[in-house]
Every structure is written in structure tokens, then in C-alpha cells.
Design an enzyme around this catalytic site. Sequence first.
Site, short mmCIF file in Angstrom:
data_model
loop_
_atom_site.label_atom_id
_atom_site.label_comp_id
_atom_site.label_asym_id
_atom_site.label_seq_id
_atom_site.Cartn_x
_atom_site.Cartn_y
_atom_site.Cartn_z
N ARG A 53 -8.33 -17.56 -5.24
CA ARG A 53 -7.25 -18.33 -5.89
C ARG A 53 -5.98 -17.50 -5.86
O ARG A 53 -5.62 -16.86 -6.87
CB ARG A 53 -7.70 -18.72 -7.29
CG ARG A 53 -8.76 -19.82 -7.22
CD ARG A 53 -9.46 -20.04 -8.54
NE ARG A 53 -10.38 -18.95 -8.82
CZ ARG A 53 -11.29 -18.96 -9.79
NH1 ARG A 53 -11.41 -20.01 -10.58
NH2 ARG A 53 -12.09 -17.93 -9.97
N ASP A 95 -2.18 -16.16 -5.90
CA ASP A 95 -1.07 -16.43 -6.82
C ASP A 95 0.09 -17.15 -6.15
O ASP A 95 0.21 -17.15 -4.93
CB ASP A 95 -0.50 -15.09 -7.31
CG ASP A 95 -1.19 -14.62 -8.56
OD1 ASP A 95 -1.99 -15.37 -9.12
OD2 ASP A 95 -0.91 -13.47 -8.98
N ARG A 142 -1.51 -6.16 -5.68
CA ARG A 142 -0.08 -5.98 -5.93
C ARG A 142 0.20 -4.75 -6.79
O ARG A 142 1.22 -4.08 -6.62
CB ARG A 142 0.50 -7.24 -6.56
CG ARG A 142 0.61 -8.38 -5.53
CD ARG A 142 0.89 -9.73 -6.18
NE ARG A 142 2.08 -9.68 -7.02
CZ ARG A 142 2.42 -10.66 -7.86
NH1 ARG A 142 1.68 -11.75 -7.96
NH2 ARG A 142 3.52 -10.54 -8.58
#
Lengths: 252, 252
Positions: free
Chosen positions: A50, A52, A198
Site C-alpha cells: 500500500r 503512500d 523514506r
Amino acid sequence: MKRILLTVAYDGTDFCGWQTQPGKRTVEGELNKALTEMTGKEIAVIGASRTDSGVHGKGNLACFDYDGPVPADRFYLALNTYLPDDIRVRASEEVKADFHPRHCDSKKTYEYTYYCDAVPMPTERRFAAYTFVKPDIEAMNRAAAYLVGEHDFKSFCCVRTQAESTVRRIITIDVFARDENHVVIRVTGNGFLYNMVRIIAGTLLEVGAGRYEPEIVREMLNATDRCAAGKTAPPEGLTLVRIEIPPEEKYL
Amino acid sequence: MKRILLTVAYDGTDFCGWQTQPGKRTVEGELNKALTEMTGKEIAVIGASRTDSGVHGKGNLACFDYDGPVPADRFYLALNTYLPDDIRVRASEEVKADFHPRHCDSKKTYEYTYYCDAVPMPTERRFAAYTFVKPDIEAMNRAAAYLVGEHDFKSFCCVRTQAESTVRRIITIDVFARDENHVVIRVTGNGFLYNMVRIIAGTLLEVGAGRYEPEIVREMLNATDRCAAGKTAPPEGLTLVRIEIPPEEKYL
């Protein structure tokens, strides 16, 4: 009835991420809409990752059940004609009836790309994060080496994560210059926590800029505290490149 | 009063080309608006290359006259804060008062990029033209060699061209694979006719696909007839990479 697995690519810029949300444009939502339009039946896919808002996919996976006449290995060709041009299904195949793309062994590979130059380049802004830093790639690789293996990555995930365990295994990380201006962090692992890649990318850039010593990454891991690690790098630099699943998980 | 030369980069996707047009979003129009907002005076730039709708720039040039306090070599930093994020000025410098970016000796380099794969890749669609063909790069280079030198390129320009002469000089053309899926045509010349690079790119792809023999390019040139050459390749694959101007043309 057969279960079909799709390999899905998308430019994440204009999506509110993968997961369906009411009133928002999402990759999953557009896939479901196209499948329903094509087959005339309500279809809801199950996605592997999923991603972002703003994150890109070259090889995300999604599956659904189908009992119509289109052969599984040609399904993607038909489906693409129903999809907007920022999503393309790259392949389709039949998998076993109880296959679930999140409940199986898999290896995911992400790439995080920085565009490094004195001034941003508009043609790069959708697919690379900008930095004026010319990072020290060797220092970044030394720092990255501490992350390889099985660790508690609590320091490297968003505090809002709902994962029961924050232990994950990173198989490889490589930092390399793709050309004069692009620095790529390529990371493969058996699963990633919310924002993990990230935060790794943000932390490694700070190492590359000389703000942290590479060795501090070990202390960051040991702290098991999000505040110990570096910044979360922006979404546009991140691409889910591929998800590898062993054949025995997919086929009877 | 001094004349300032800007090096301008843009993602051409969301522009109706370079040249100002009433009611349309153009690169020149956005530059003029930002300059007027920054300086408080009506400013209209003179551009070097009026790229088409959808064509990108990494090193287009534009100049204008200015008599305010901002130093020429730092002007771009201030101007960037007034520009939308699909345009960035990469550099600025003072040039001689009678410099004109279209009336000077210059060498322009364009790159035309094809993304070659069985299925389009959404993350490539803005900056590369898609083809399912895996082109024969060696054949493309053999064909390209006929275009090098001074020729009448009437067959390789849009019939709507307003140029008085259709003679131009191509200095180099190279066709190469940037990676497994990208084929790049890099062409440098002293000037290009309307749609010339896109017609060259379209023709070379047809050679690469085996539809034309490389030698036919010579006949295409000799025909001096647009109908003799191949298709015009789409704009998204084209980027104006740089414009080189000899110092004596720019400085006193």
C-alpha cells in the site's frame, strides 16, 4: 473462478497513494473501477504494497477472482484500455486460489532517487527528490551496511505504524550514482514498515552530507526510537521496483 | 541598463510550448509574468528556441534588459521564487547589450528518447515516446550518418515552416541505448527547422524497426519533399538539452 495476479506500474504523483479512500483518487480505486467496467462485476483487488501518496510503482502486485472468458495471461492487455495513462498493468497470470499477496514470502525492492544539483531540474521533480548536496556515496554505503540483516527498525518507522512487530530483514542496500546528478539507494528486504525506506533515505542523505558519521546508524537502530534517526525523505523519490515471490507460493 | 541571459529548464508537458499565446500557458508567458512580478516592470524575454507544445527544455536561453539592483549572476535565484515548479532558471549572466539569442552563431543539442518495451511504463510517459519496437540501433546510426553535414532538410520539416531556407547543418547524430529500455537520439546542429528533430526521430525509428533500409535516408533528403520522410515522432520524447554560443558572441 480463477485468481489473477496483476503486475502494476504507476506514476504516483497524482494519486493519494495505493489504498482506496472515499472521494480520493487512488491506484487501487482506479484498478477496481477499471475491472468493474471491463467485467461488469464488482471487483476489489488485494494489493501487495500500500504505497503512500506520491510514491511510484513499477512492479506492485494485486490479485482478484475472475470467472469470465479472458485468458489470465492476456487479461492485462484488455484491462489497460480501461485504465488512465498513469497506471499500466505490465503482466497478468493465474495463481493458486488461496494466494494472498501480503500473506506470502516475498522480497521487495525499492529505489530512492535523489537529484543532486545547484538548482532543481523541472524534468526530474516528479521522480526524484531534490538536494543541493553532492553526497559522499562511500559514506552512505558504509552507513547502509549497518542496516543489512534482521533488526528492530522501530527508529526507522513512522510513529503511527500499526505493525505488531517492528523487526524486519534487509537483504541488500546499495547506494550508487546513476549518472552525474542522480544518486540512487536500492534496498531489498522481506518487508518494510510504514515510511521505513523514506526514513532510511533521509538518514543516509544526512550521512552523505557529512551531518552524521556512518557509525551513528548503529546507535540509531539500537535506540528503537523514531527521534533517533534522520528525516523522512519526500515521497516523489521513492519507487517500488519489484516484488519477488517464490513460485511455490504462487502456483499449485 | 544591462542585458541578462537566462538558462531555462522546463517540463514541457503542461505548457502550450514556449511562445506566448493569448489565453494559453506557455514557458515564455510564465517567465514574463514572473519577471514582471519580481521587478515591477513589464518585461518580455527574447527566447533562443521556440520549442513546441509538450517539448522539454534543460538549457533553453532567454534574454531581457534590466536596470535594477539584483546582480546578473544571482538573478536566477531570486527569479526562481516567482516561477511555477515546472520551470527553473538554472543560471543567469550579463551579456553584451546587442546580444540576440536567435541572431548569433550557436550549436543546439537535442535528445529524442524512446521507451521501448512490451507495455508502456507510466513513470516514463512524460519524458519518452513509447514504442513496442526494440529498434536496431546500428541500423539507426547508419541511417543517421546520411543526415550529418549541410543539407537541404525540406523533407525533414513541417510543410507549415516559414523558414526562408531549408538548408541546415547537422554536426553530429548519435543513437545509443541509455539502458535496457531507453533508446536516445542525440543530435547537434547549427539550427533546426520546424519539427525537424521529431521527423528525424520518427524516420530513424522506422529504420530501427526494419521498415526502411538505412540507405533510403539519402533518397529522402534528395526528394526535398516532406512526404518522402517518415512520421513526426510525438513531442514528449524531445528535450532541448543545451545551446552553445561562442564567448565572443556573448561578451564585449
